[in-house]
Every structure is written in structure tokens, then in C-alpha cells.
Motif scaffolding. Structure first.
Motif, PDB file in Angstrom:
ATOM      1  N   PHE A  40       4.732   7.999  11.144  1.00  0.00           N
ATOM      2  CA  PHE A  40       3.758   6.967  11.451  1.00  0.00           C
ATOM      3  C   PHE A  40       4.379   5.593  11.581  1.00  0.00           C
ATOM      4  N   SER A  41       5.693   5.540  11.656  1.00  0.00           N
ATOM      5  CA  SER A  41       6.406   4.270  11.862  1.00  0.00           C
ATOM      6  C   SER A  41       5.981   3.218  10.866  1.00  0.00           C
ATOM      7  N   LEU A  42       5.774   3.625   9.617  1.00  0.00           N
ATOM      8  CA  LEU A  42       5.326   2.643   8.638  1.00  0.00           C
ATOM      9  C   LEU A  42       6.506   1.808   8.175  1.00  0.00           C
ATOM     10  N   PRO A  43       6.361   0.508   8.204  1.00  0.00           N
ATOM     11  CA  PRO A  43       7.462  -0.327   7.734  1.00  0.00           C
ATOM     12  C   PRO A  43       7.588  -0.216   6.223  1.00  0.00           C
TER      13      PRO A  43
ATOM     14  N   LYS B 111       8.798  -1.821   2.876  1.00  0.00           N
ATOM     15  CA  LYS B 111       9.162  -3.145   2.374  1.00  0.00           C
ATOM     16  C   LYS B 111       9.765  -3.063   0.977  1.00  0.00           C
TER      17      LYS B 111
ATOM     18  N   PHE C 210      -2.606   5.904   5.446  1.00  0.00           N
ATOM     19  CA  PHE C 210      -3.547   4.893   4.952  1.00  0.00           C
ATOM     20  C   PHE C 210      -4.985   5.324   5.171  1.00  0.00           C
TER      21      PHE C 210
ATOM     22  N   LYS D 188       0.834  -1.203   0.000  1.00  0.00           N
ATOM     23  CA  LYS D 188       0.000   0.000   0.000  1.00  0.00           C
ATOM     24  C   LYS D 188       0.861   1.242   0.000  1.00  0.00           C
ATOM     25  N   LEU D 189       1.886   1.212   0.848  1.00  0.00           N
ATOM     26  CA  LEU D 189       2.766   2.365   0.936  1.00  0.00           C
ATOM     27  C   LEU D 189       3.416   2.622  -0.409  1.00  0.00           C
TER      28      LEU D 189
END
Lengths: 254, 295
Positions: free
Chosen positions: A60-63, A65, A241, A41-42
Motif C-alpha cells: 500500500f506504499s505506506l510511508p 516514519k 487503515f 497510525k502505522l
């Protein structure tokens, strides 16, 4: 165990044949420029330009990948292969050697990443490590030693990081000091964009893997430290998101 | 606890349903974090869950779920078979996705797996058996709603709904109530009309039972139906009786036994794999409100 990436040519195992030594990873980029099809999604949000910079991802501490996300925001990352370490495993037919590559990547202006990859071939290991380094890019907080004059040049406060027995401590230094450190952490700090710093270390710093991870951890702690100027309440904004949920809902593959 | 509009309060019927399905019965063990939800420990060691709190957390969870704009970003998870049907039905009525049975590790973290998905919220039946899903959610910033029993570990669980998650009726009812609450909050249902979907749809069915029903349906004999439904109906009669206490709409218990049986059977028909055409003919032209609502 770090398995080889799927697109690996089965070069014979054993000693590092082919281009030996540490190739400067610089030339590696700009390969076959195939279009990046984001899977996460990111990734999709980044490709569509909905996200302005890495800082939004960090808030937002989004991982992360997909490494192309990092490439998109930080095109000027330079990588530095710290060490190629041959590691061996015993098999009935002798030893099975693989190469472990440590790569530090950074833009010398507030972002560093560290990647470690093991592979049967040196080149593959380096390539894989660069990708992992990109995925692990972290923001570096810089501050002043004394008067807040000009640009931040040093660590905001004393920070420390530890990995294994290797401990690395970073201490703010006045402008013009330069990096007072051993060659290993020096490279990492340079790529981070820290110009002046005193360091202290302890433990088995000879184990480069751990030492590099320790300084990386220390640098990462700069943003983990609550200083008085961060005391004010944060204004929470919507997470990406949630904000772009309509956009994400449309693009449903399958 | 928090002051909510009175319309969100549990009605007498809701509470009766919870008790009938034994949602209040916990286990002999209690986890530290679940202690606040326990009302009291019975003489035989079973801990009784405070149903008032069950309801509160249920509404709280429903508010969280209703807040997600795109319902496809919600994932319902159930490893245990008792929760399969409930999870699937819940997903169907809410518009979410269900992961039922084995949760492939890497579903949330590995973008290469075929079952890769990135939900914004997950709902689990049991933190202990669905631990893999909860663990992965912790890697990817996904909040977790879980139906927790008194012995459930609450690590990484963000909204815990205390309820019995061992009994099939309890699980079914909990999901049914949650689904209904979400639909009401969304505005799809209103608070006065009882939901025309029956709780029984959310209950787990034994495979042999399901086969028997299918066989009975295929045979298409009223007598046979009566026999089968009576058997099954007996077990759930308590729920039926309570549901029908308000005596309105499709789920209402008609005084006529045949009508009731046919109603029950017709529900299964739609649910089961049996062609509904045979059923439509077989079912007497009672004009069952139950049947019509299903079509």
C-alpha cells in the motif's frame, strides 16, 4: 540541511574528536531499551500486531516514519557504514566541519535500506544514518538467470539506476558467478541478498554518495519492472487503515 | 454520466439555490483539466460552469465521504477566510476535523508537530490557496476532494467539484449541500424533509457584521434587531426566498415579517457568543420552529 538530532550533546565543533574513523555500527544497537510509544497510525497498528509483515506496508506504499516499525519486522538487519565524509562550510571564523555518514542496511534476504546523515559528530551521524536507512528499507525482487531451480539468486532482469552522473546497471548472472562489481555496489548487493550479478557502471563512480544511491535505485527498480508473470489481475484487498479503522479510532491520545 | 438512483438527482430547489448563490459563475481563465466542466464562455469572458456536472461531482464526493467509517479521519481545510465558517460548520455536522487559517506545513508529514494528524481524506476549498495541504497529502497517500473553480490547478486533486469558490454565498452553499448529501447518504437525514440547518450558517460573516449583531443582541431591543436583520437579510433574501419556495419546516418564510426577523436573529444568537438566555426572553413567544431546532 540535515540538522543534528534534538538529543545531541554539544560536543565542540570542528575536527572529529572522540572515537575517530568509522565505528562498526553493529555494537550500537541494544542501547537503553525504552518502550516504544508509537506516534503514527502505522506505528500503532504494527505495535498491536495488526500488520503481519513489511510486505503489507509495501503493497500500500505506506510511508514509514518510525524506524521501530522496521525493527519489529526485520530484527536481523545488519548495517554497514560505507563512508564517513567530512564536509565543510566556510564561516568567518574558519571552516565548520561536519561528518556525513553513508550507511547501508540489509538482511541479506530481500531487504535493503540506505541512509545518509550529516552531523557534527561521527557517532551521531552514524546513528542517524542507521535510522534513516531503516526508514528507507525497500524490498528486493530476485529472480533466476535460467532454469527456475532452487532459490532465486540474481536480479530478475536488467535494471539500472542513476544518481547524479553515476549510473549502475545490474544484469542477471548464472548461479555461482558471484557479484561481479566494484566494492561499493558489491556491499549493497550482498546486503540485499543478491548472490550473483554482473554490473556495469558509468559516470563518476568515485562519488560514493551518488554511486551507492544509484545501485540502491537500481535494486529498487526490480519490483518496479512489469514481467509477464505479473500480468494477471490483482485482487485488491482493504488498506490497513481502512481495515483497522475501529482499532485506530479507539486509541485517540490527546 | 453514471446511472444513479433518481433520488440522488438535483431537485428544482437545489438548482435554484446553486444559481442564486452564483455557483455557476467561473472566472475568466480556464485550466485545461477544468475545461470539461465549463458550459460556455459568456460575452464578458466569464466562464459558466455546468451546474449539472457540479451536482454530479457533489454527489460523487458525498459518496466518497460517506464511505469513510470513522468521520474523524476526515479533514476539512480552508486557508481563505470566506471558507472558514463553512469548513467549521461542515466539520461540526459531519464529525470531521477542520484546519482553518494557516495550514502548518508538516501537519501530515511531521509526527513531531503539535497539529500532526493522519486523515484518510481531505476536503479543500481551493486547490490554489490550500496547495500546502494538497502537496502534503500527496506524500502520505491521502485522497483529496476539492471545490475547484475554472482556474484551479487539479494536480493531486482526486475529486474535483466544479463550482465558484470566490463568492462567499457560493462557498457556503457548496459546503452546505455537500454536508446535507453526506448526512442523507448516511441515513441521518431523509430525502423528503429539508434540512433544518440553514444555509446561512455556512456563509462567511464580516467581523464588523458579527459585532453589530452581537451588539444588537445585547441591547435586546426588537427595533434594533429589526434594523440589523433587515440589512443583512436583504442581501440573503434571494436565498431565503428560494429556500422557502418549498415552504416547509424551520426555514420556511413566514408571511409575518417580525417572525422572520426574530427567526433570523435567533439563529445568530445561538451562533454568536451572546448568552442565549437573554435572547430566549427577548424573542417573542412565537414558538419559532427555527429557534427550537437550534436548541
Amino acid at each position: 540541511m540535515a540538522d543534528t538530532a534534538p538529543a545531541d550533546r554539544r560536543g565542540g565543533f570542528g575536527r572529529g574528536r572522540g572515537r575517530g574513523g568509522r565505528g562498526r555500527g553493529r555494537g550500537r544497537r541494544g542501547d537503553e531499551k525504552t518502550e516504544w510509544v508509537p506516534v503514527t497510525k502505522l506505528g500503532r497498528l504494527v505495535k498491536a500486531g495488526k500488520i503481519k509483515n513489511m510486505e503489507e506496508i509495501y503493497t500500500f506504499s505506506l510511508p514509514v516514519k518510525e524506524y521501530q516499525i522496521v525493527d519489529y519486522f526485520l530484527p536481523s538487519l545488519k548495517d554497514e557504514v560505507m563512508k564517513i565524509m567530512p564536509v565543510q562550510k566556510q564561516t568567518r571564523a574558519g571552516q565548520r566541519t561536519r561528518f556525513k555518514a553513508f550507511v547501508v542496511i540489509g538482511d541479506s534476504d530481500g531487504h535493503v535500506g540506505l541512509g545518509v546523515k550529516c552531523s557534527k559528530e561521527v557517532a551521531t551521524a552514524i546513528r542517524g544514518a542507521i535510522i534513516l536507512a531503516k526508514l528507507s528499507v525497500i524490498p528486493v525482487r530476485r529472480g533466476y538467470w535460467g532454469t527456475a531451480l532452487g532459490e532465486p539468486h540474481t536480479v530478475p532482469c536488467k535494471v539500472t539506476g542513476k544518481c547524479g552522473s553515476a549510473m549502475c546497471r545490474l544484469i542477471p548472472a548464472p548461479k555461482g558467478t558471484g557479484l561481479v562489481a566494484a566494492p561499493t555496489p558489491k556491499k549493497v548487493l550482498q546486503l540485499a541478498g543478491i548472490t550473483d550479478c554482473y554490473t556495469t557502471s558509468r559516470g563518476s563512480t568515485r562519488t560514493l554518495g551518488n554511486f551507492v544511491k544509484a545501485t540502491f535505485a537500481a535494486i529498487g527498480n526490480t519490483y518496479g519492472f512489469l514481467t509477464p508473470d505479473l500480468w494477471s489481475e490483482t485482487e485488491f484487498t482493504k488498506a490497513p487503515f481502512q481495515e483497522h479503522t475501529d482499532f485506530l479510532a479507539v486509541k485517540q491520545r490527546k | 454520466m453514471s446511472r444513479l438512483p433518481t433520488i440522488l438527482n438535483a431537485t428544482e430547489q437545489d438548482l435554484q439555490m446553486l444559481l442564486a448563490a452564483q455557483c455557476h459563475l467561473g472566472t475568466k481563465n480556464v485550466t485545461e483539466r477544468m475545461k470539461p466542466y465549463v458550459h460556455k464562455t459568456r460575452a464578458d469572458g466569464i466562464n459558466i460552469i455546468n451546474i449539472g456536472k457540479t451536482w454530479e461531482k457533489l454527489i460523487f464526493a458525498a459518496r466518497v465521504i460517506a464511505n469513510i467509517e470513522n468521520s474523524q479521519d476526515i479533514c476539512v481545510i480552508s486557508a481563505r477566510p470566506y471558507g472558514h465558517r463553512a469548513a467549521l460548520k461542515f466539520a461540526k455536522y459531519i464529525g470531521a476535523e477542520a484546519v482553518v487559517g494557516r495550514f502548518t506545513p508538516g501537519t501530515f508529514t511531521n509526527y513531531i508537530t503539535r497539529s500532526f494528524r493522519e486523515p484518510r481524506l481531505i476536503i479543500t476549498t481551493d486547490p490554489r490557496s490550500d496547495f500546502q495541504a494538497i502537496k502534503e497529502a500527496s506524500y502520505v497517500n491521502i485522497p483529496v476532494i476539492a471545490f475547484c473553480d475554472t482556474d484551479s490547478p487539479l494536480q493531486f486533486v482526486d475529486v474535483a467539484i466544479p463550482t465558484n469558490n470566490k463568492a462567499k454565498h457560493a462557498i457556503g452553499l457548496a459546503y452546505w449541500l455537500l454536508a446535507r448529501a453526506v448526512l442523507r447518504l448516511r441515513g441521518t437525514l431523509d430525502y423528503d424533509t429539508p434540512w433544518d440547518v440553514m444555509v446561512d450558517m455556512f456563509f462567511y460573516r464580516d467581523p464588523e457584521e458579527a459585532e453589530k449583531e452581537a451588539a444588537a443582541a445585547a441591547a435586546g431591543l426588537e427595533g434594533k434587531e429589526g434594523e440589523v436583520t433587515g440589512e443583512w437579510g436583504g442581501a440573503a433574501e434571494a436565498d431565503w426566498a428560494l429556500e422557502g419556495a418549498a415552504a416547509e419546516g424551520a426555514a420556511g418564510i413566514a408571511p409575518v415579517a417580525t417572525e422572520w426577523n426574530a427567526q433570523a436573529s435567533s439563529d445568530w444568537a445561538d451562533d454568536g457568543a451572546v448568552g442565549s438566555t437573554s435572547w430566549a426572553d427577548a424573542t417573542p413567544a412565537n414558538n419559532n420552529p427555527g429557534a427550537s431546532s437550534w436548541d
